[in-house]
Design an enzyme around this catalytic site. Structure first.
Site, PDB file in Angstrom:
ATOM      1  N   LYS A 113       3.452   2.489  -4.577  1.00  0.00           N
ATOM      2  CA  LYS A 113       4.472   3.525  -4.790  1.00  0.00           C
ATOM      3  C   LYS A 113       5.612   2.877  -5.559  1.00  0.00           C
ATOM      4  CE  LYS A 113       3.760   6.022  -0.440  1.00  0.00           C
ATOM      5  NZ  LYS A 113       4.342   6.270   0.897  1.00  0.00           N
ATOM      6  N   GLU A 149      -4.588   3.504   6.502  1.00  0.00           N
ATOM      7  CA  GLU A 149      -3.358   3.083   5.830  1.00  0.00           C
ATOM      8  C   GLU A 149      -2.282   2.747   6.859  1.00  0.00           C
ATOM      9  OE1 GLU A 149      -2.202   6.100   3.032  1.00  0.00           O
ATOM     10  OE2 GLU A 149      -0.196   5.288   2.721  1.00  0.00           O
ATOM     11  N   SER A 160      -2.443  14.641   0.843  1.00  0.00           N
ATOM     12  CA  SER A 160      -2.034  14.098   2.124  1.00  0.00           C
ATOM     13  C   SER A 160      -1.763  15.272   3.059  1.00  0.00           C
ATOM     14  CB  SER A 160      -0.766  13.256   1.910  1.00  0.00           C
ATOM     15  OG  SER A 160      -0.268  12.751   3.128  1.00  0.00           O
ATOM     16  N   ASP A 205      -3.723   7.905   7.494  1.00  0.00           N
ATOM     17  CA  ASP A 205      -2.462   7.180   7.312  1.00  0.00           C
ATOM     18  C   ASP A 205      -1.646   7.285   8.600  1.00  0.00           C
ATOM     19  OD1 ASP A 205      -0.129   5.997   6.465  1.00  0.00           O
ATOM     20  OD2 ASP A 205       0.331   7.465   4.891  1.00  0.00           O
ATOM     21  N   GLY A 223       2.380   8.679  -2.787  1.00  0.00           N
ATOM     22  CA  GLY A 223       3.358   9.697  -3.171  1.00  0.00           C
ATOM     23  C   GLY A 223       4.461   9.794  -2.148  1.00  0.00           C
ATOM     24  N   LYS A 227      -6.523  12.954   2.854  1.00  0.00           N
ATOM     25  CA  LYS A 227      -5.892  11.933   3.713  1.00  0.00           C
ATOM     26  C   LYS A 227      -5.254  12.658   4.885  1.00  0.00           C
ATOM     27  CE  LYS A 227      -1.540   9.500   3.170  1.00  0.00           C
ATOM     28  NZ  LYS A 227      -0.741   8.619   2.283  1.00  0.00           N
ATOM     29  N   ASP A 247       0.772   0.164   2.952  1.00  0.00           N
ATOM     30  CA  ASP A 247       1.758   0.957   2.224  1.00  0.00           C
ATOM     31  C   ASP A 247       3.122   0.289   2.466  1.00  0.00           C
ATOM     32  OD1 ASP A 247       3.669   2.863   1.464  1.00  0.00           O
ATOM     33  OD2 ASP A 247       2.733   4.552   2.440  1.00  0.00           O
ATOM     34  N   LYS A 278      -2.837  12.516   8.108  1.00  0.00           N
ATOM     35  CA  LYS A 278      -1.799  11.770   8.811  1.00  0.00           C
ATOM     36  C   LYS A 278      -2.210  11.681  10.275  1.00  0.00           C
ATOM     37  CE  LYS A 278       1.398  10.966   5.685  1.00  0.00           C
ATOM     38  NZ  LYS A 278       1.887   9.605   5.390  1.00  0.00           N
TER      39      LYS A 278
HETATM   40  O1  OSB Z   1       3.081   7.235   3.952  1.00  0.00           O
HETATM   41  O2  OSB Z   1       2.194   7.893   2.169  1.00  0.00           O
HETATM   42  C1  OSB Z   1       3.071   8.004   3.012  1.00  0.00           C
HETATM   43  C2  OSB Z   1       5.197  11.061   2.249  1.00  0.00           C
HETATM   44  C3  OSB Z   1       6.450  10.599   2.570  1.00  0.00           C
HETATM   45  C4  OSB Z   1       6.581   9.334   3.072  1.00  0.00           C
HETATM   46  C5  OSB Z   1       5.462   8.518   3.240  1.00  0.00           C
HETATM   47  C6  OSB Z   1       4.207   8.975   2.900  1.00  0.00           C
HETATM   48  C7  OSB Z   1       4.077  10.286   2.426  1.00  0.00           C
HETATM   49  C8  OSB Z   1       2.789  10.913   2.114  1.00  0.00           C
HETATM   50  C9  OSB Z   1       2.802  12.085   1.178  1.00  0.00           C
HETATM   51  O3  OSB Z   1       1.743  10.591   2.618  1.00  0.00           O
HETATM   52  C10 OSB Z   1       2.194  11.766  -0.123  1.00  0.00           C
HETATM   53  C11 OSB Z   1       2.501  12.809  -1.185  1.00  0.00           C
HETATM   54  O4  OSB Z   1       3.519  12.715  -1.886  1.00  0.00           O
HETATM   55  O5  OSB Z   1       1.710  13.738  -1.305  1.00  0.00           O
HETATM   56 MG    MG Z   2       1.507   5.915   3.665  1.00  0.00          MG
END
Ligand code: OSB
Ligand code: MG
Length: 369
Positions: free
Chosen positions: A263, A214, A135, A189, A291, A161, A239, A163
């Site tokens: 998750k 996402e 991510s 995401d 994650g 992925k 999510d 953001k």
């Molecule tokens: O939306 O998936 C998410 C991290 C913290 C809170 C929300 C998200 C995330 C990530 C990181 O996208 C995923 C990771 O642990 O690598």
């Molecule tokens: Mg997410």
């Protein structure tokens, strides 16, 4: 099992680089490590609630408080508890799924360790390694993003992925697609940063052959996601909106998603996560493991979960060094773009005492009376 004693540690782990999303910027991972003790076994759990209540309503101090006041006492009053019987014991407490998940994880770990059984075996894993995705946070510039993605691809990550948020969406996706080509598995995401009014804008992502988008909209806007799903070619993945097997089933029935991010923390634990896996499998909906910047403890559990058969897309289960210079357990490393699913009893990993002590900021102990 009779739980004699529970220890909660607040930890603060520095991040290698700040992690920016549409929700905010994290500079360190503050988490809660839960330890449960029986007469002959010990189990470890990790609470994934963040420092701020921005991803969901939960946050680390709130989780600690509800554990100390409301979740651990019934556990210590019970003659016997297992991961399966924990949920009814704490059902009077509404919500607080991340706090409940951490406790369930520790109980499940103690239980499985006492039988010499791994999380993977206990959950029903069918693979011994899982493909690793990464991510990638929001950056200050496109060149900085391209550098970061190039580094991850060189390390072997199997999926990228990005953001996104309004103002950081089409251009970064186009830049990464153009630079790294059509074979790179790419998804985005939004962490709920858009509204239904952005439908035409989001449809511009359709030209980049993304695996999925996402959580584009508010977590409660299932009908909005269903409408968006009808307007976009890019598959919608949820999510934040999916907090239980029931909400997964509802989202699927409404046509609000084609794919689900699972998750364990968000849904109250590994057992509910497995139910979501099963509900989705029965509906032909693929899932992948999300994650929350987990330490090696959560990473171990997630790797086991991601080895279940309907986890058909690479998850956000990166190597430890994606986030941490020093993990609290032996680090998870990337081998040929995969993480190895631990096979030892329980989580198969244990915090290194000296490292754990170093990152611990506060400790709370609760004992059976
Ligand atoms: O939306 O998936 C998410 C991290 C913290 C809170 C929300 C998200 C995330 C990530 C990181 O996208 C995923 C990771 O642990 O690598
Ligand atoms: Mg997410």
């Amino acid at each position: 099992m009779r739980i004699e004693h529970v220890r909660l540690r607040r930890i603060s782990l520095p991040l290698i680089t700040p992690f920016r999303t549409s929700l905010g910027i994290e500079y360190e991972r503050s988490a809660l490590v839960v330890q449960v003790f029986t007469a002959d076994a010990e189990g470890w759990g990790e609470c994934v609630a963040g420092a701020e209540p921005d991803y969901s309503s939960e946050y680390v101090e709130g989780a600690e408080d509800v554990l100390l006041r409301h979740l651990v006492p019934p556990l210590l009053a019970a003659e016997s508890v297992t991961a399966r019987t924990l949920a009814p014991l704490v059902a009077a407490v509404k919500g607080h799924r991340m706090a409940k998940a951490a406790l369930e994880m520790a109980v499940l770990d103690a239980e499985l360790r006492s039988y010499g059984r791994s999380f993977a075996a206990g959950l029903g894993a069918v693979a011994d390694r899982v493909p690793s995705g990464v991510s990638v946070g929001i950056m200050d510039s496109l060149p900085e993003l391209i550098d970061a993605v190039a580094g991850y691809l060189a390390q072997g990550y199997r999926r990228i992925k990005l953001k996104i948020e309004p103002g950081w969406d089409i251009a970064p996706v186009r830049a990464v697609r153009e630079r790294f080509g059509d074979d790179t598995l790419l998804q985005v995401d939004a962490n709920a940063a858009y509204t239904r009014a952005d439908t035409r804008h989001l449809a511009r992502l359709d030209s980049f052959d993304l695996q999925l988008i996402e959580q584009p909209l508010d977590e409660e806007d299932l009908l909005g996601h269903a409408a968006l799903a009808r307007s976009l070619h890019t598959p919608i993945c949820l999510d934040e909106s999916v907090v239980s097997a029931r909400s997964a089933a509802d989202a699927i029935a409404l046509g609000a998603c084609h794919i689900v991010n699972v998750k364990p923390g968000r849904v109250g634990g590994y057992l509910e996560a497995r139910r979501i896996h099963d509900v989705c499998a029965a509906s032909g909906i693929p899932v992948w493991c999300g994650g929350m910047l987990e330490t090696g403890l959560g990473r171990a559990g997630n790797a086991a979960l991601a080895a279940l058969p309907n986890f058909t897309l690479p998850g956000d289960i990166s190597a430890s060094d994606r986030y941490f210079a020093t993990d609290i357990t032996e680090p998870f490393v990337l081998r040929d773009g995969h993480l190895t699913v631990p096979t030892g009893p329980g989580l198969g990993v244990t915090p290194i005492p000296a490292v754990l002590d170093e990152v611990t900021t506060t400790v709370n102990e609760l004992r059976r009376r």
